[in-house]
Design an enzyme around this catalytic site. Structure first.
Site, short mmCIF file in Angstrom:
data_model
loop_
_atom_site.label_atom_id
_atom_site.label_comp_id
_atom_site.label_asym_id
_atom_site.label_seq_id
_atom_site.Cartn_x
_atom_site.Cartn_y
_atom_site.Cartn_z
N GLY A 1 -2.94 20.59 -13.05
CA GLY A 1 -3.53 21.62 -14.19
C GLY A 1 -4.54 22.48 -13.66
O GLY A 1 -5.08 23.45 -14.53
N LYS B 1 -13.15 32.28 -52.86
CA LYS B 1 -12.67 30.86 -52.67
C LYS B 1 -13.74 29.90 -52.52
O LYS B 1 -14.74 30.06 -52.11
CB LYS B 1 -12.10 31.01 -51.29
CG LYS B 1 -10.71 31.99 -51.40
CD LYS B 1 -9.89 31.87 -50.06
CE LYS B 1 -10.91 32.49 -48.85
NZ LYS B 1 -9.98 32.40 -47.53
#
Length: 325
Positions: free
Chosen positions: A46, A201
């Site tokens: 990786g 919200k």
């Protein structure tokens, strides 16, 4: 007279990571150049390897990488690219982040949390970046996290002008999806001469992308409402906001956002939403499963290219966005 004088001219070089090469190519076309050929690969474990196939010595280098998924890989690749240019004797290094990863983690909401947006800025600086360039940061304060010049570019002119040509402005209402975006929504109102409404919200701070309730403040009945935001991630909150507008009598709802992150269930939510059109810029690549008729993608490349040219020619980036702050 002591010293040595050279007649060499300044050199601009554009470098692109592997996250969103299409945008880099568009920027290069606008600049009249090509991205520098680059060898980049992943080792079996990786680790990332990068080598540029042209000299960068003495050049003003611009390193583009949009922090799309897998976000940690592409941030690391950009850091490695910057380090390679620093060690290759680049004259200057500007890190271009069309989408700035971890930007939502710009402050502590609860105890023992990180401020990851600051960490990303520190990593870029430590790697060797002299300057940052980003499009529509989640909050303006992120500019202060980087110890050097930051060019903050805005997609508002591009998005607002597109919407203004699409709809009957006499029926248009601009809607901020929360209190944090009111300032930006107000700029949309000024540009399109439209009234403002706000979605109030209540969020669950212990759960990401989750709201408890949404209440509309302002008159939206029989209006064409445009919800404006900086990014759409899982699309749960923006679709809930659109539902609240329809419940309050809106005739139609459009969504305009700079960054289409579009993670997880976003594809299904956009398909099933009553929103007639989602308008994004191409700061992030659009996944194949989201090539929908109701999604419109506008190119931010000309704006990035213009900003690069202003920086290279020691002009004014601010002049490109007069009236947008």
């Amino acid at each position: 007279m002591s010293g040595i004088t050279t007649s060499g001219e300044k050199k601009l070089k554009l470098f692109s990571g592997r996250a969103h090469p299409e945008l880099a190519r568009e920027v290069a076309v606008s600049l009249g150049t090509e991205p520098v050929p680059t060898k980049a690969l992943d080792f079996a474990n990786g680790e990332i390897y990068v080598r540029f196939l042209e000299s960068a010595r003495g050049a003003d280098c611009f390193v583009m990488q949009s922090h799309t998924a897998p976000i940690n890989q592409w941030i690391m690749e950009q850091l490695i690219m910057i380090d390679a240019l620093k060690r290759a004797s680049a004259r200057s290094i500007t890190a271009i982040l069309p989408f700035y990863g971890y930007a939502r983690q710009d402050k502590k909401h609860l105890g023992r949390e990180p401020i990851s947006a600051r960490l990303v800025a520190d990593l870029l600086r430590q790697a060797g970046a002299d300057r940052l360039m980003a499009v529509d940061l989640h909050t303006a304060q992120i500019q202060g996290f980087f110890d050097g010049p930051v060019d903050h570019l805005f997609a508002l002119p591009l998005l607002a002008d597109y919407v203004g040509e699409k709809v009957d402005r006499s029926k248009l209402t601009i809607v901020s999806p929360d209190a944090g975006r009111v300032k930006v929504a107000d700029q949309w109102c000024d540009r399109l001469d439209a009234p403002l409404a706000i979605i109030h919200k209540r969020r669950d701070m212990t759960q990401a992308n989750t709201i408890l309730s949404a209440e509309v403040v302002g008159d939206v009945r029989d209006r064409v409402c445009v919800l404006v935001d900086d990014m759409i991630d899982t699309a749960g909150t923006i679709c809930a906001a659109a539902d609240a507008l329809f419940e309050n009598g809106a005739a139609d709802v459009l969504v305009a956002a700079t960054h289409g992150v579009l993670s997880g269930p976003a594809a299904d939510r956009l398909k099933n939403s009553r929103v007639s059109e989602f308008v994004f810029t191409n700061t992030l690549p659009t996944p194949a499963q989201l090539q929908l008729d109701k999604i419109t993608t506008l190119s931010i490349a000309p704006s990035i290219a213009a900003a690069i040219r202003e920086v290279f020619e020691e002009g004014s980036v601010t002049s490109l966005f007069e009236g947008v702050h």
